[in-house]
Motif scaffolding. Structure first.
Motif, mmCIF file in Angstrom:
data_model
loop_
_atom_site.group_PDB
_atom_site.id
_atom_site.type_symbol
_atom_site.label_atom_id
_atom_site.label_comp_id
_atom_site.label_asym_id
_atom_site.label_seq_id
_atom_site.Cartn_x
_atom_site.Cartn_y
_atom_site.Cartn_z
ATOM 1 N N HIS A 160 137.975 -6.138 50.242
ATOM 2 C CA HIS A 160 137.922 -6.691 48.840
ATOM 3 C C HIS A 160 139.030 -6.486 48.043
ATOM 4 O O HIS A 160 140.022 -5.640 48.242
ATOM 5 C CB HIS A 160 136.758 -5.846 47.880
ATOM 6 N N ARG A 161 139.138 -7.703 47.236
ATOM 7 C CA ARG A 161 140.675 -7.534 46.614
ATOM 8 C C ARG A 161 140.834 -6.614 45.469
ATOM 9 O O ARG A 161 142.126 -5.930 44.951
ATOM 10 C CB ARG A 161 140.708 -8.997 45.878
ATOM 11 N N ALA A 162 139.587 -6.255 44.906
ATOM 12 C CA ALA A 162 139.857 -4.904 43.805
ATOM 13 C C ALA A 162 138.390 -4.169 43.939
ATOM 14 O O ALA A 162 137.493 -4.608 44.635
ATOM 15 C CB ALA A 162 139.920 -5.476 42.464
ATOM 16 N N VAL A 163 138.432 -2.992 43.123
ATOM 17 C CA VAL A 163 137.283 -2.065 43.066
ATOM 18 C C VAL A 163 136.930 -1.949 41.656
ATOM 19 O O VAL A 163 137.633 -1.436 40.904
ATOM 20 C CB VAL A 163 137.546 -0.803 43.878
ATOM 21 N N LEU A 164 135.652 -1.897 41.373
ATOM 22 C CA LEU A 164 135.262 -1.692 39.910
ATOM 23 C C LEU A 164 134.186 -0.436 40.126
ATOM 24 O O LEU A 164 133.265 -0.584 40.847
ATOM 25 C CB LEU A 164 134.559 -2.823 39.527
ATOM 26 N N SER A 165 134.323 0.503 39.472
ATOM 27 C CA SER A 165 133.428 1.519 39.450
ATOM 28 C C SER A 165 132.700 1.681 38.204
ATOM 29 O O SER A 165 132.980 1.332 37.061
ATOM 30 C CB SER A 165 134.066 3.052 39.092
ATOM 31 N N LEU A 166 131.068 1.314 38.355
ATOM 32 C CA LEU A 166 130.239 0.751 37.470
ATOM 33 C C LEU A 166 129.517 2.309 36.855
ATOM 34 O O LEU A 166 128.645 2.820 37.454
ATOM 35 C CB LEU A 166 129.161 -0.173 37.731
ATOM 36 N N ASP A 167 130.224 2.869 35.724
ATOM 37 C CA ASP A 167 129.541 4.086 35.133
ATOM 38 C C ASP A 167 128.353 3.639 34.200
ATOM 39 O O ASP A 167 128.710 3.144 33.166
ATOM 40 C CB ASP A 167 130.870 4.891 34.533
ATOM 41 N N LEU A 168 127.318 4.291 34.837
ATOM 42 C CA LEU A 168 126.193 3.949 33.841
ATOM 43 C C LEU A 168 125.964 5.094 32.689
ATOM 44 O O LEU A 168 124.843 4.925 32.086
ATOM 45 C CB LEU A 168 125.019 3.947 34.790
ATOM 46 N N THR A 169 126.786 5.939 32.335
ATOM 47 C CA THR A 169 126.384 7.105 31.538
ATOM 48 C C THR A 169 126.278 6.688 29.981
ATOM 49 O O THR A 169 125.843 7.673 29.490
ATOM 50 C CB THR A 169 127.183 8.243 31.932
ATOM 51 N N SER A 170 126.764 5.531 29.675
ATOM 52 C CA SER A 170 126.581 5.169 28.448
ATOM 53 C C SER A 170 125.093 4.728 28.113
ATOM 54 O O SER A 170 124.509 4.560 26.951
ATOM 55 C CB SER A 170 127.559 4.088 28.288
ATOM 56 N N MET A 171 124.336 4.624 29.411
ATOM 57 C CA MET A 171 122.864 4.136 29.369
ATOM 58 C C MET A 171 122.135 5.336 29.378
ATOM 59 O O MET A 171 121.617 5.469 30.652
ATOM 60 C CB MET A 171 122.538 3.127 30.258
ATOM 61 N N ASP A 172 122.002 6.383 28.597
ATOM 62 C CA ASP A 172 121.492 7.576 28.472
ATOM 63 C C ASP A 172 120.352 7.997 27.820
ATOM 64 O O ASP A 172 119.916 9.191 27.446
ATOM 65 C CB ASP A 172 122.740 8.601 28.655
ATOM 66 N N ARG A 173 119.552 7.178 27.542
ATOM 67 C CA ARG A 173 118.306 7.264 26.404
ATOM 68 C C ARG A 173 117.075 7.185 27.004
ATOM 69 O O ARG A 173 116.926 6.697 28.072
ATOM 70 C CB ARG A 173 118.545 6.033 25.339
ATOM 71 N N VAL A 174 116.379 8.180 26.353
ATOM 72 C CA VAL A 174 114.801 7.970 26.616
ATOM 73 C C VAL A 174 114.286 7.149 25.763
ATOM 74 O O VAL A 174 114.337 7.423 24.374
ATOM 75 C CB VAL A 174 114.069 9.334 26.497
ATOM 76 N N LEU A 175 113.831 6.005 26.027
ATOM 77 C CA LEU A 175 113.534 4.792 25.351
ATOM 78 C C LEU A 175 112.068 4.842 24.819
ATOM 79 O O LEU A 175 112.095 4.236 23.798
ATOM 80 C CB LEU A 175 113.712 3.395 25.964
ATOM 81 N N GLU A 176 111.407 5.357 25.556
ATOM 82 C CA GLU A 176 109.934 5.452 25.223
ATOM 83 C C GLU A 176 109.178 6.558 25.857
ATOM 84 O O GLU A 176 109.386 6.771 27.153
ATOM 85 C CB GLU A 176 109.305 4.054 25.577
ATOM 86 N N ILE A 177 108.310 7.086 24.996
ATOM 87 C CA ILE A 177 107.319 7.976 25.578
ATOM 88 C C ILE A 177 105.742 8.054 25.481
ATOM 89 O O ILE A 177 105.420 7.688 24.476
ATOM 90 C CB ILE A 177 107.745 9.515 25.082
ATOM 91 N N ASP A 178 105.130 7.823 26.622
ATOM 92 C CA ASP A 178 103.787 7.573 26.578
ATOM 93 C C ASP A 178 103.162 9.190 26.790
ATOM 94 O O ASP A 178 102.969 9.661 27.805
ATOM 95 C CB ASP A 178 103.066 6.847 27.875
#
Length: 552
Positions: A160-178
Motif C-alpha cells: 500500500h502506498r500509505a498507512v492510516l492508523s484509525l484511532d477510535l478512542t474519541s468514540m468513548d461514550r455509553v450512549l444509552e442504558i436499558d
C-alpha cells in the motif's frame, strides 16, 4: 421488551467521561504509563536474575531519535480535521505492546510507522475515511488502546502506498442504558476505566476485566474475542454481546438487539474476532450485570502440581463457578511472591451481587484439600475492587500485585537485553498435563539453543472450564545483544509447534494478529478459510482493512 430512550427504564449518558480522569502520559514504546516503568536500578536488579543479560539497561527510546519519514499521503480537505501527521502520534501508533514491539523500539527499529493517525468521532467519519482510503490505496489499521501483543495494530509489507492508523478512542461514550434489560449501547473506543466509570452510577458493570483493562477498548475486546479476568462461566467478551454496529467499505452492518436468536448464522459472530479485517466495530449493545457486593477469596498450596491440576478440574466441573481459579506452578508462584517453598498455589475467589459467597468458597476448599491442597483461610470483603476478588491473604495479595505489575517488569527485563515471551493456549483436560510438560521441556530447550543460556519457563492456568483449561506460559532468557527479535522468533516457532502437535489452540485470548498467523492457518478448517476470504473480498474489495491479519 426493550426500553426506548424515552422509556423511564432507559437512560442516556451526557457526560464526557475522560474529562474527570487524571492525566497521565502513556508510554509510546512500552506498556502502560511512562511514570510506572522500572528505573535503571530496578532494571539492573531484574537483569541480575537472568545470567547473561546486559551490564546496564538500554536507554529509554525517544521519538526524536527515530527516523520518522514524511507522510506518503495527505487527506482531502474535508477530512483534514480528523487527521494528524504529528511524529509523536505516529510513533505511538506504529506497534502494539508485545515483547517484539518493545525491543524493536528500544533498538530504534520500530518498523513501518503510519503516515497518518485519524481520530473519528462518529460512524460517518469512519465511513468517509474508509471511502477515501479505499480509493487511494491507503491501508487502514483500526486502533483502540494499542495493547495488542500479537502484532495486531501494525503494518507489515509494502503493498500500500500509505498507512492510516484509525484511532477510535474519541468514540468513548455509553450512549444509552436499558436498566430493565440490564444492557447498554456503548461506543467501541471506550477504554475499560472510561466505560466502567459511566456504568457505575447505575449500579451496573460489564464485568470484563482483562489484564490490559486500563489500556484497551471495548472495540478491541470485541475485535479480538478477548478473555477477561474471571476464570469460569462467562470468561469471554463474546458472552456479553447483544448486537454490533460495524462500518465496512461495503456499508454499515447493524444486527438486531435480541436476547437470543436461531435465525441462521449469527452476523455478530462474523465480526467478533475479525480483528479489523472485515470492518470497524463502532458500537455495541452489551449485556451488563449488577455490581458485586459479596466477595471472598483465599489461596491453597500444593506440593504436587499434577494434584493441583486435578483439584482445579474438580472445581471447574462443580457448579461452584469461582470468579478466580488461577493455578500458579512453583516457578510462577515464586516469581509473584505467592510462595517461597516450592509449592504450587491456587488462588480462589468468589463474588455475587445478591448473596454471601463463603459457602461456595468453602466447597471449593473442600475439593482442593481432598486432592492434596493445604491452607486456605477465607476472607470476605463487600467493598473489594471491581476488577478482581477480595484480597484475602499474603499469597493472594502478592499475586494480585504481581499480576498488575508484570508487564512493566517485562519491559524492564527487555531493557537488560533479556527475551521475555508470554503465550497462552487452551486444550482439553486429557491433554493438559502432557502439554504443560512438553512446553517446559521443548520451549526451554529451544531458548537454550538460541541463546546458550538456560531459560525460565513458568506456567499458570488463567481460565478453567468443565472440559479443559487455558494455560499461560512465561519464558525468560538472556538474549543475544542486537538479535533479540530473532531469538524471540525462534521461541515463538518452537512454542507454536508444541501447541499444534498437542492440538491446543494457537491463542485462547491474545488474538491472532500477525504473530500467530502461521499457527492459525494450520488450525482453521480450509472450507472456513475459503468462506473468510470470500467475506473479505465482499466487505473490503480494495483490501485496505488491516492487511495481513487472519487472511492474505
Amino acid at each position: 421488551m426493550s426500553a426506548t430512550p424515552s422509556d423511564p427504564r432507559s437512560s442516556r449518558t451526557s457526560r464526557t467521561p475522560h474529562a474527570s480522569r487524571a492525566s497521565r502520559t502513556r508510554s509510546w514504546w512500552g506498556w502502560g504509563y511512562a511514570d510506572a516503568h522500572p528505573d535503571d536500578a530496578e532494571c539492573a536488579a531484574l537483569g541480575a536474575l537472568l545470567p547473561g543479560t546486559l551490564a546496564r539497561p538500554l536507554p529509554i527510546p525517544r521519538v526524536a531519535d527515530l527516523a520518522v519519514p514524511r507522510p506518503g499521503t495527505a487527506p482531502p480537505p474535508a477530512l483534514a480535521h480528523l487527521v494528524t501527521a504529528d511524529p509523536e502520534a505516529r510513533a505511538a501508533h506504529a506497534m502494539g505492546k508485545a515483547y517484539r514491539d518493545v525491543i524493536r523500539a528500544l533498538r530504534g527499529r520500530p518498523g513501518r510507522i503510519p503516515d497518518l493517525v485519524a481520530r473519528p468521532t462518529c460512524d460517518q467519519d469512519v465511513s468517509d475515511l474508509l471511502d477515501w482510503a479505499g480509493g487511494h490505496g491507503v491501508a487502514v489499521i483500526p486502533f483502540g488502546g494499542g495493547s495488542s501483543v500479537v502484532g495486531g495494530v501494525e503494518y507489515r509489507g509494502d503493498a500500500h502506498r500509505a498507512v492510516l492508523s484509525l484511532d477510535l478512542t474519541s468514540m468513548d461514550r455509553v450512549l444509552e442504558i436499558d436498566t430493565a434489560g440490564r444492557s447498554a449501547r456503548i461506543q467501541a473506543g471506550a477504554l475499560g476505566p472510561v466505560l466502567e466509570e459511566q456504568l457505575r452510577p447505575h449500579g451496573l458493570t460489564l464485568r470484563h476485566f482483562p489484564q490490559s483493562f486500563e489500556f484497551s477498548t471495548l472495540g478491541g475486546w470485541l475485535a479480538t474475542r478477548a478473555g477477561g479476568h474471571y476464570a469460569t462461566v462467562r470468561t469471554r467478551i463474546d458472552d456479553f454481546v447483544q448486537s454490533l454496529n460495524v462500518v465496512t467499505p461495503a456499508g454499515v452492518s447493524t444486527s438486531w438487539r435480541l436476547p437470543a436468536s436461531g435465525a441462521g448464522p449469527s452476523p455478530d459472530r462474523l465480526f467478533l474476532g475479525s480483528e479489523g479485517a472485515l470492518g470497524v466495530i463502532t458500537e455495541a449493545w452489551m449485556r451488563l450485570q449488577e455490581r458485586p457486593r459479596f466477595k471472598a477469596s483465599t489461596s491453597v498450596a500444593f506440593a504436587d502440581f499434577h494434584q493441583a491440576l486435578e483439584a482445579v478440574r474438580a472445581i471447574a466441573q462443580s457448579d461452584l463457578a469461582p470468579a478466580n481459579c488461577r493455578l500458579l506452578d512453583p516457578g510462577e508462584a515464586l516469581l509473584s511472591g505467592a510462595s517461597h517453598d516450592g509449592s504450587a498455589v491456587l488462588v480462589l475467589g468468589f463474588e455475587s451481587a445478591t448473596a454471601p459467597v463463603e459457602d461456595r468458597l468453602a466447597g471449593a476448599l473442600d475439593l482442593a484439600r481432598a486432592r492434596g491442597g493445604s491452607g486456605g483461610t477465607p476472607a470476605a470483603d463487600r467493598d473489594a475492587p471491581a476488577a478482581g476478588a477480595a484480597v484475602a491473604d499474603e499469597a493472594v495479595s502478592a499475586w494480585r500485585s504481581a499480576f498488575l505489575r508484570m508487564p512493566y517488569l517485562r519491559d524492564g527485563l527487555a531493557r537488560m537485553g533479556a527475551v521475555v515471551e508470554t503465550f497462552e493456549t487452551a486444550a482439553t483436560w486429557d491433554r493438559i498435563p502432557g502439554l504443560i510438560d512438553a512446553v517446559r521441556t521443548e520451549v526451554g530447550a529451544a531458548a537454550l539453543k538460541a541463546t546458550g543460556h538456560p531459560a525460565t519457563v513458568n506456567c499458570r492456568l488463567t481460565h478453567v472450564y468443565p472440559d479443559g483449561a487455558a494455560p499461560y506460559f512465561t519464558v525468560a532468557v538472556a538474549g543475544r545483544p542486537g538479535d533479540e527479535v530473532e531469538v524471540w522468533d525462534d521461541i515463538k516457532a518452537a512454542a507454536s509447534d508444541v501447541l499444534h502437535r498437542h492440538r491446543a489452540t494457537v491463542t485462547h485470548h491474545h488474538a491472532v494478529g500477525r504473530d500467530h498467523r502461521p499457527g492459525y492457518d494450520r488450525q482453521r478448517p480450509e472450507p472456513f478459510a475459503l468462506a473468510l476470504r470470500a467475506a473479505k473480498n465482499a466487505l473490503d474489495p480494495h483490501h485496505v482493512l488491516n492487511p495481513g491479519v487472519l487472511i492474505d
